[in-house]
Design an enzyme around this catalytic site. Structure first.
Site, PDB file in Angstrom:
ATOM      1  N   PRO A 183       0.836  -1.211   0.000  1.00 12.42           N
ATOM      2  CA  PRO A 183       0.000   0.000   0.000  1.00 12.42           C
ATOM      3  C   PRO A 183       0.870   1.260   0.000  1.00 12.42           C
ATOM      4  O   PRO A 183       1.749   1.405   0.833  1.00 12.42           O
ATOM      5  CB  PRO A 183      -0.786  -0.104   1.308  1.00 12.42           C
ATOM      6  CG  PRO A 183      -0.614  -1.490   1.788  1.00 12.42           C
ATOM      7  CD  PRO A 183       0.651  -2.019   1.196  1.00 12.42           C
ATOM      8  N   GLU A 184       0.628   2.125  -0.962  1.00 16.00           N
ATOM      9  CA  GLU A 184       1.342   3.391  -1.030  1.00 16.00           C
ATOM     10  C   GLU A 184       0.436   4.490  -0.476  1.00 16.00           C
ATOM     11  O   GLU A 184      -0.710   4.231  -0.131  1.00 16.00           O
ATOM     12  CB  GLU A 184       1.717   3.685  -2.497  1.00 16.00           C
ATOM     13  CG  GLU A 184       2.736   2.706  -3.076  1.00 16.00           C
ATOM     14  CD  GLU A 184       4.145   2.942  -2.526  1.00 16.00           C
ATOM     15  OE1 GLU A 184       4.365   3.939  -1.818  1.00 16.00           O
ATOM     16  OE2 GLU A 184       5.020   2.103  -2.806  1.00 16.00           O
TER      17      GLU A 184
END
Ligand SMILES: [Zn+2]
Length: 270
Positions: A2-3
């Site tokens: 997850p960014e």
């Protein structure tokens, strides 16, 4: 992994269910996360969640006495489910609310985190040294330009350093440099203010577009099977090495910078 855009979309997805709710119970099935879940997490019980905020890739559940700090690590996700929902493998933590719902952290690789901090969460060692948020006015071409003077670091690594600006992951660094026409290996200290202005704008746009797209593609945080996935943007360079540049048709090249895949057009990026 997850960014920042995925974390922001998660925050937006869970916030309406959490804001104003009282924490009834914190169930820790597996405390061995990236850092052990502290026993002090129980101090969150009976507290009202006043706000759900994000700082870099940390989600903060703020109460009057302290905050729960959540991080999704490499493989974590958050869902809002009815109390009593069947527990699946890797469902490590439940934050049970008085509304009859709970927030569940699912994280197969356990690089995520669930911590408790009293007082201002910004002072926690994990957050205290972070650079400006890219989507706020704290992040500007001026701050980036000033910080870059005298720096020989490649600009790509410079913008991926959380001390300079948070949340510019590898994909977003590749894309914003391409859009700005800046060679990823160029020394950070050797880029003009005018070019930093362009780069700053593109970093903001690339992240904002990903958040908007994420908001439309992964909006359901309330289904047991609806694992929030990670969205794929229309990417111009990342993952396209060997293919033609969308701008000039030249073959895109790939190099490693700081062990990370770096794709660029030698003709468009100088
Ligand atoms: Zn090109």
């Amino acid at each position: 992994m997850p960014e920042l855009p995925e974390v922001e979309v998660s925050r937006q997805g869970i916030a309406p269910f959490l804001t104003g709710a009282t924490i009834k119970q914190v169930i820790v099935r597996e405390p061995r996360m990236r850092w052990p879940v502290p026993d002090s997490i129980q101090e969150a019980c009976a507290q009202v969640i006043e706000r759900v905020e994000r700082r870099a890739k940390y989600i903060l559940l703020r109460t009057q006495v302290g905050s729960i700090i959540l991080h999704l690590g490499m493989s974590g996700n958050l869902r809002v489910l009815p109390v009593g929902s069947e527990v699946q493998k890797h469902d490590h933590i439940d934050i049970v609310l008085n509304s009859g719902q709970l927030l569940r952290l699912h994280d197969p690789r356990r690089f995520g985190a669930c911590l408790w901090v009293k007082g201002e969460p910004e002072l926690h060692p994990l957050l205290a040294k972070l650079g400006p948020e890219p989507l706020t006015t704290d992040f500007s071409d001026e701050t980036l330009f000033e910080r870059s003077r005298g720096r020989k670091t490649a600009v790509k690594q410079f913008i991926m350093d959380n001390a300079n600006v948070v949340g510019v992951g590898n994909i977003y660094a590749n894309e914003s440099l391409f859009r700005s026409g800046i060679h990823p290996k160029r020394a950070a200290g050797n880029i003009s203010k005018a070019r930093y202005q362009i780069l700053t704008e593109h970093i903001k746009t690339v992240l904002a577009e990903a958040i908007t797209q994420g908001g439309t593609t992964l909006k359901d945080f309330t289904k047991a099977d609806g694992k929030p996935g990670y969205f794929v943007q229309q990417l111009a360079v990342y993952g396209r090495a060997g293919l033609p540049c969308t701008h000039c048709g030249n073959t895109l090249q790939e190099i490693r910078l700081g062990q990370r895949s770096t794709v660029f057009c030698a003709q468009c990026q100088r």
